[in-house]
Motif scaffolding. Structure first.
Motif, PDB file in Angstrom:
ATOM      1  N   THR A 236      15.844  -9.443  -1.568  1.00  0.00           N
ATOM      2  CA  THR A 236      15.087  -8.440  -2.109  1.00  0.00           C
ATOM      3  C   THR A 236      14.153  -7.598  -2.117  1.00  0.00           C
ATOM      4  OG1 THR A 236      16.902  -8.384  -4.878  1.00  0.00           O
ATOM      5  CG2 THR A 236      14.613  -6.851  -5.106  1.00  0.00           C
ATOM      6  N   LYS A 237      13.172  -7.161  -1.677  1.00  0.00           N
ATOM      7  CA  LYS A 237      11.505  -6.956  -1.393  1.00  0.00           C
ATOM      8  C   LYS A 237      10.935  -6.818  -2.005  1.00  0.00           C
ATOM      9  CE  LYS A 237      13.471  -5.628   3.869  1.00  0.00           C
ATOM     10  NZ  LYS A 237      12.957  -6.333   4.030  1.00  0.00           N
ATOM     11  N   VAL A 238      10.131  -7.086  -1.365  1.00  0.00           N
ATOM     12  CA  VAL A 238       8.794  -7.149  -3.076  1.00  0.00           C
ATOM     13  C   VAL A 238       7.638  -5.797  -2.569  1.00  0.00           C
ATOM     14  CG1 VAL A 238       7.253  -8.020  -4.671  1.00  0.00           C
ATOM     15  CG2 VAL A 238       9.832  -9.325  -4.713  1.00  0.00           C
ATOM     16  N   TYR A 239       6.721  -5.345  -3.495  1.00  0.00           N
ATOM     17  CA  TYR A 239       6.085  -4.471  -3.176  1.00  0.00           C
ATOM     18  C   TYR A 239       4.988  -4.065  -4.243  1.00  0.00           C
ATOM     19  CZ  TYR A 239       9.369  -3.044   0.999  1.00  0.00           C
ATOM     20  OH  TYR A 239       9.827  -3.168   1.777  1.00  0.00           O
ATOM     21  N   GLY A 240       3.397  -3.997  -3.967  1.00  0.00           N
ATOM     22  CA  GLY A 240       2.843  -3.586  -4.445  1.00  0.00           C
ATOM     23  C   GLY A 240       1.844  -2.045  -4.702  1.00  0.00           C
ATOM     24  N   SER A 241       1.926  -2.522  -5.940  1.00  0.00           N
ATOM     25  CA  SER A 241       0.985  -0.612  -6.077  1.00  0.00           C
ATOM     26  C   SER A 241      -0.148  -0.610  -6.845  1.00  0.00           C
ATOM     27  CB  SER A 241       2.221   0.403  -6.614  1.00  0.00           C
ATOM     28  OG  SER A 241       2.503  -0.192  -8.107  1.00  0.00           O
ATOM     29  N   GLU A 242      -1.359   0.188  -6.510  1.00  0.00           N
ATOM     30  CA  GLU A 242      -1.933   0.011  -6.930  1.00  0.00           C
ATOM     31  C   GLU A 242      -3.083   1.862  -7.469  1.00  0.00           C
ATOM     32  OE1 GLU A 242      -5.041  -3.545  -5.704  1.00  0.00           O
ATOM     33  OE2 GLU A 242      -4.287  -2.134  -3.822  1.00  0.00           O
ATOM     34  N   PRO A 243      -3.712   2.103  -8.042  1.00  0.00           N
ATOM     35  CA  PRO A 243      -5.189   3.026  -8.207  1.00  0.00           C
ATOM     36  C   PRO A 243      -5.872   2.850  -7.046  1.00  0.00           C
ATOM     37  CG  PRO A 243      -5.366   2.136  -9.767  1.00  0.00           C
ATOM     38  CD  PRO A 243      -4.219   0.999  -8.646  1.00  0.00           C
ATOM     39  N   SER A 244      -5.707   3.992  -5.718  1.00  0.00           N
ATOM     40  CA  SER A 244      -6.841   4.042  -4.873  1.00  0.00           C
ATOM     41  C   SER A 244      -8.368   4.348  -5.867  1.00  0.00           C
ATOM     42  CB  SER A 244      -6.305   4.884  -3.392  1.00  0.00           C
ATOM     43  OG  SER A 244      -6.786   6.605  -4.151  1.00  0.00           O
ATOM     44  N   PHE A 245      -8.440   5.162  -6.612  1.00  0.00           N
ATOM     45  CA  PHE A 245      -9.822   5.177  -7.228  1.00  0.00           C
ATOM     46  C   PHE A 245     -11.122   3.874  -7.467  1.00  0.00           C
ATOM     47  CE2 PHE A 245     -13.065   6.924 -10.882  1.00  0.00           C
ATOM     48  CZ  PHE A 245     -13.507   7.975 -10.173  1.00  0.00           C
ATOM     49  N   GLN A 246     -12.006   4.662  -6.666  1.00  0.00           N
ATOM     50  CA  GLN A 246     -13.271   4.137  -6.827  1.00  0.00           C
ATOM     51  C   GLN A 246     -12.779   2.148  -6.115  1.00  0.00           C
ATOM     52  OE1 GLN A 246     -13.944   4.267 -11.045  1.00  0.00           O
ATOM     53  NE2 GLN A 246     -15.874   6.309 -10.250  1.00  0.00           N
ATOM     54  N   GLY A 247     -11.573   2.349  -5.113  1.00  0.00           N
ATOM     55  CA  GLY A 247     -11.898   0.880  -4.963  1.00  0.00           C
ATOM     56  C   GLY A 247     -10.523  -0.319  -5.359  1.00  0.00           C
ATOM     57  N   ALA A 248     -10.456   0.458  -6.614  1.00  0.00           N
ATOM     58  CA  ALA A 248      -9.548  -0.010  -6.962  1.00  0.00           C
ATOM     59  C   ALA A 248      -8.427  -0.646  -6.608  1.00  0.00           C
ATOM     60  CB  ALA A 248      -8.752   0.022  -8.580  1.00  0.00           C
ATOM     61  N   ASN A 249      -7.979  -0.287  -4.757  1.00  0.00           N
ATOM     62  CA  ASN A 249      -6.397  -0.691  -4.167  1.00  0.00           C
ATOM     63  C   ASN A 249      -8.099  -2.228  -3.178  1.00  0.00           C
ATOM     64  OD1 ASN A 249      -8.582   1.124  -2.779  1.00  0.00           O
ATOM     65  ND2 ASN A 249      -6.949   1.984  -1.649  1.00  0.00           N
ATOM     66  N   ASP A 250      -8.297  -3.042  -4.422  1.00  0.00           N
ATOM     67  CA  ASP A 250      -8.266  -3.892  -3.425  1.00  0.00           C
ATOM     68  C   ASP A 250      -7.698  -4.683  -2.823  1.00  0.00           C
ATOM     69  OD1 ASP A 250      -8.504  -6.221  -5.395  1.00  0.00           O
ATOM     70  OD2 ASP A 250      -7.966  -4.286  -5.966  1.00  0.00           O
ATOM     71  N   ALA A 251      -6.494  -5.051  -3.255  1.00  0.00           N
ATOM     72  CA  ALA A 251      -5.372  -6.010  -2.612  1.00  0.00           C
ATOM     73  C   ALA A 251      -4.794  -4.723  -1.572  1.00  0.00           C
ATOM     74  CB  ALA A 251      -4.176  -6.010  -4.021  1.00  0.00           C
TER      75      ALA A 251
END
Length: 379
Positions: A236-251
């Motif tokens: 099973t593969k693993v993915y992460g998800s983030e909001p992009s607003f104001q640089g919240a997608n730091d990872a």
């Protein structure tokens, strides 16, 4: 202080054995309606203004399996890590001293409430540092567990401000720090959500889950790094998800940068308030340096709101904005959707999505969607 010397899938399995008496095995739900929407190509008009507007829409086939941690104690997966951290402390030789001085943490809400519950269950004092911008619902939930044992202190909105106040109070109380995500015992505890999800999606006649991948929300990284450990011995593969607003997608930014250097500061007021923190050091080690995560994707505020509305109206369950970020990726991020299409072809993918929590008030929902309704009325 951690009592876990090395983090592996075995660490997650051991954590699950410890915390089973204290947590719920939350259900896994499916929705044919949401599957159909996720498997329908986006309209060219929906891609206008995006980097994908000149490309043909992706045509993935997705079967979604939702691990509903909004039904967990305190309404979020954070209860898993908090109970595990406390149970591990109980195994230390100086437990009575630890118990007398208490524990301390900083959190915007869900980890605060989780540690308050876990510590008060063991009659352990706790010092909770929360930013002043925490939602009233999460503040009152944290206060409610055992008021005589819980002491809440308020800091500025950034992670650095929270950490500074935490250090000050810890020096005065000699309490034991249990961070919200950058901690081995927390990571192992959070990984138990995916451990259950894999088990719940394993057919009776099989020894392995049907899931091709799991995608989780990503803030500090406790849930994603724990999931990565759980899936490290599986296909099973693993993915992460983030909001992009104001640089919240730091990872996301760090993951695809030439050096992979972790970004240590985030100043974002994304509606996904549980994902406003930078990814932790140990979490990044698991996610990036140990190469246990296959990719990270981000989505806009409007996409998060659209996914939240879909879950409320079609699945009839209440989740908070942070919880639907993975679903928003599956619905709207064309890079992710094209990857799924390329990986799976006509077979499609069974995708596990962790709904991380459901702590949002009626007032909070009204505020999120009220402006849209006002605009529609004016038009």
């Amino acid at each position: 202080m951690s009592t876990e010397p090395q983090l592996t899938r075995a660490s997650v399995e051991a954590a699950h054995s410890l915390i089973k008496p204290y947590i719920h095995e939350t259900p896994v739900l499916t929705s044919k309606t949401v599957d159909l929407i996720a498997s329908t190509p986006q309209l060219p008009s929906e891609l206008l203004g995006t980097k994908w507007e000149s490309q043909p829409p992706a045509k993935p086939i997705l079967r979604l399996h939702f691990k509903c941690e909004n039904f967990q104690k305190i309404g979020a997966f954070k209860a898993r890590g908090a109970f595990h951290a406390i149970e591990r402390l109980k195994q230390q030789s100086n437990w009575e001293e630890i118990k007398s001085k208490g524990v301390i943490t900083h959190s915007s809400g869900n980890h605060a409430s989780a540690l308050a519950l876990a510590s008060s269950t063991s009659l352990l004092p706790s010092y909770i540092i929360m930013p002043t911008i925490s939602s009233p619902l999460k503040i009152s939930a944290t206060q409610s567990h055992h008021p005589s044992l819980i002491s809440i202190h308020f800091s500025g909105p950034t992670s650095s401000e929270r950490e500074a106040l935490t250090s000050k109070i810890q020096s005065l109380t000699s309490s034991t720090l249990i961070p919200p995500y950058d901690h081995p015992d927390i990571i192992a505890g959070q990984g138990t959500a995916s451990l259950e999800l894999l088990s719940q999606t394993t057919p009776p006649s099989s020894q392995s889950s049907i899931l091709n991948a799991i995608i989780t929300p990503l803030g500090g990284g406790g849930l994603l790094s724990g999931t990565a450990l759980t899936c490290s011995t599986t296909p099973t593969k693993v993915y992460g998800s983030e909001p992009s607003f104001q640089g919240a997608n730091d990872a996301f930014q760090a993951f695809y940068s030439p050096t992979g250097d972790r970004i240590t500061t985030v100043k974002s007021l994304t509606i996904a308030d549980g994902l406003r923190t930078p990814v932790g050091k140990l979490n990044w080690e698991i996610i990036y340096h140990r190469k246990l995560v296959d990719g990270i994707y981000s989505v806009t505020e409007n996409q998060i709101k659209s996914a939240l509305k879909l879950v409320l109206e079609r699945m009839k369950i209440v989740v908070e904005p942070s919880a639907v970020v993975p679903l928003a990726v599956a619905l709207y991020n064309e890079d992710f959707r094209k990857m799924v299409e390329g990986e799976s072809g006509e077979k499609g993918w069974d995708l596990g999505i962790i709904f991380s929590g459901g702590n949002i008030s009626v007032e909070g929902l009204a505020k999120l969607f009220g402006e849209d309704e006002k605009k529609e009325t004016k038009e």
